[in-house]
Enzyme design. Structure first.
Site, PDB file in Angstrom:
ATOM      1  NE  ARG A   9       1.476  -2.202  -4.654  1.00 22.01           N
ATOM      2  CZ  ARG A   9       2.651  -2.017  -4.083  1.00 22.01           C
ATOM      3  NH1 ARG A   9       2.787  -2.086  -2.769  1.00 22.01           N
ATOM      4  NH2 ARG A   9       3.714  -1.773  -4.824  1.00 22.01           N
ATOM      5  CE  LYS A  28       2.395   1.017   1.704  1.00 22.79           C
ATOM      6  NZ  LYS A  28       1.141   1.417   1.084  1.00 22.79           N
TER       7      LYS A  28
END
Ligand code: PMM
Length: 429
Positions: A391, A356
């Site tokens: 995840r 991210k």
């Protein structure tokens, strides 16, 4: 070790602050002094203060709450305006040991002004936080067990435009092959998505989304190797994905589609509630929070409540603070630093930090495919704080790193042979 007083040589005392993160660890330290066995339980209850945050405590309840905390030897921080009645409610931080809470809660349950409800909330929050026993999460077809070790959810984006791997697995055969590779690398769950949720992504028609993911889900369901999660915002996509073989819905809109919880309940699937605000198109402008941890916690609690009301069993709900979704980089880091707090909700905690931009921004801006080490570090931190599932895109590297976390954690729990398992399974009664 104990030594007889008369013979004890005058050796240095070596004061060492103990790191003891579980009751089992605390009990072991106390047992190690050869203290009276009767005292081990009593002292373990005293060994650690649990600060518990409460919101919206009414003016009438706050002074009583503080008084009762003081009476058991704890304390409670609250708004100064409670004393002169210049506020109608206050946030509170309770400070007490386990033993003090156990004496406090029965007293609160007998009091007026919503103190009984406060007792229930504190009890549930504490128990959710300390719970360590493995739990089975049933899915539509297959379930999985959290709490034995950190589970890895491997990401398969069947999209042309996901921020880190858009376009790589758009062809269903390529997506299936990729998913099988992730299983070989050690993925415990597979998360299949057909719509990019990166900020500003173009919304996809649910039919297009389904056309992308259905063949992938069908093939993986036939493999039967791992539970399958469908990453979607749309109830209709979820419904058809579950019929095609998915087990769990990864709702990346926090019940933004009002039909979602009913679909999941009807299918007997599991539901992963990920925090966000707005839509991928609007979320970048929705990052104002007074207290990001408290507000994300509140929103997840509320979503879990409505999912339960719609018929989703408590054992089928998981929560995720949604790093990067309607969060600034600083807010994502703050949530990652405190991810263990979400255990107080009482549901397994899932964390997605992989590749991210809040990780990329920490160094001279790196491309998503240059964020492997940062992603692994974030997964390790999340797991260390008590996340049950991470995840990730890079499954092999994450699995290797998480093996260290899980091995270290096994040294914080009870000794297999000590018979102290109760301290880890359940808080002291
Ligand atoms: N992040 C993305 C997509 N789906 N689902 C959950 N539960 N948690 C997340 O953090 C999350 C998610 C970001 O997009 P990506 O699929 O490209 O990583």
């Amino acid at each position: 070790m104990a030594a007889e007083a008369s013979r004890a040589p005058a050796r240095p005392f070596r004061a060492r602050v103990l790191e003891a993160s579980s009751f089992a660890d605390l009990a072991r330290a106390i047992v190690g002094t050869s203290s009276d066995p009767e005292g081990v339980g009593i002292m373990t209850r005293k060994a650690r203060i649990f600060p518990v945050a409460l919101r919206h405590v009414p003016l009438k309840a706050a002074p009583l709450l503080k008084q009762e905390l003081l009476a058991v030897g704890g304390d409670a921080a609250q708004a100064r305006g409670i004393a002169d009645h210049s506020v109608v409610e206050t946030d509170v931080v309770l400070l007490a040991t386990w033993g003090q809470y156990q004496r406090l809660l029965p007293k609160l349950r007998r009091q007026p002004f919503r103190l009984a409800a406060i007792a229930e909330a504190v009890d549930a929050g504490l128990r959710g936080y300390v719970a360590r026993a493995p739990r089975h999460v049933p899915g539509r077809h297959r379930g999985f067990t959290v709490g034995e070790r950190t589970l890895v959810m491997g990401v398969v984006n069947v999209t042309p435009d996901s921020f880190s791997d858009g376009g790589r697995w758009l062809d269903p055969e390529a997506a299936v092959a990729h998913a099988r590779q992730l299983v070989l690398e050690g993925a415990d769950l597979l998360d299949i998505g057909g719509e990019s949720t990166r900020p500003g992504a173009t919304p996809v028609d649910p039919e297009v989304e389904l056309a992308r993911i259905r063949p992938v889900i069908e093939a993986l369901h036939k493999d039967g190797s791992r539970p399958i999660s469908v990453d979607t915002r749309h109830a209709e996509v979820a419904r058809q994905a579950l019929a095609a073989g998915a087990d769990l819905v990864n709702d990346v809109s926090l019940l933004g589609d009002p039909g979602m919880a009913r679909v999941v309940a009807g299918a007997g699937a599991a539901l992963l509630l990920m925090h966000t605000r707005g839509t991928p198109g609007t979320m970048a402008g929705l990052t104002r929070y007074e207290d990001v941890r408290a507000e994300v916690f509140e929103a997840l609690a509320e979503a879990a409540r409505s999912a339960s009301e719609a018929g989703v069993g408590a054992d089928r709900i998981l929560v995720d603070p949604g790093l990067g979704f309607a969060k600034s980089a600083a807010q994502s880091l703050e949530l990652l630093a405190h991810v263990g707090e979400f255990r107080s909700l009482g549901y397994p905690v899932v964390v997605g930090a992989s590749r991210k931009s809040f990780l990329g921004a920490l160094r001279p801006e790196s491309r998503p495919d240059e964020r492997l080490e940062a992603s692994v570090a974030a997964a390790v931190l999340a797991a260390r704080s008590g996340a049950h599932v991470v995840r990730v895109h890079d499954v092999a590297a994450s699995v290797r790193a998480l093996a260290v976390v899980d091995a270290v954690r096994s040294h914080e729990g009870p000794h297999a042979s000590s018979g102290e398992g109760d301290w880890a399974e359940d808080p002291p009664p």
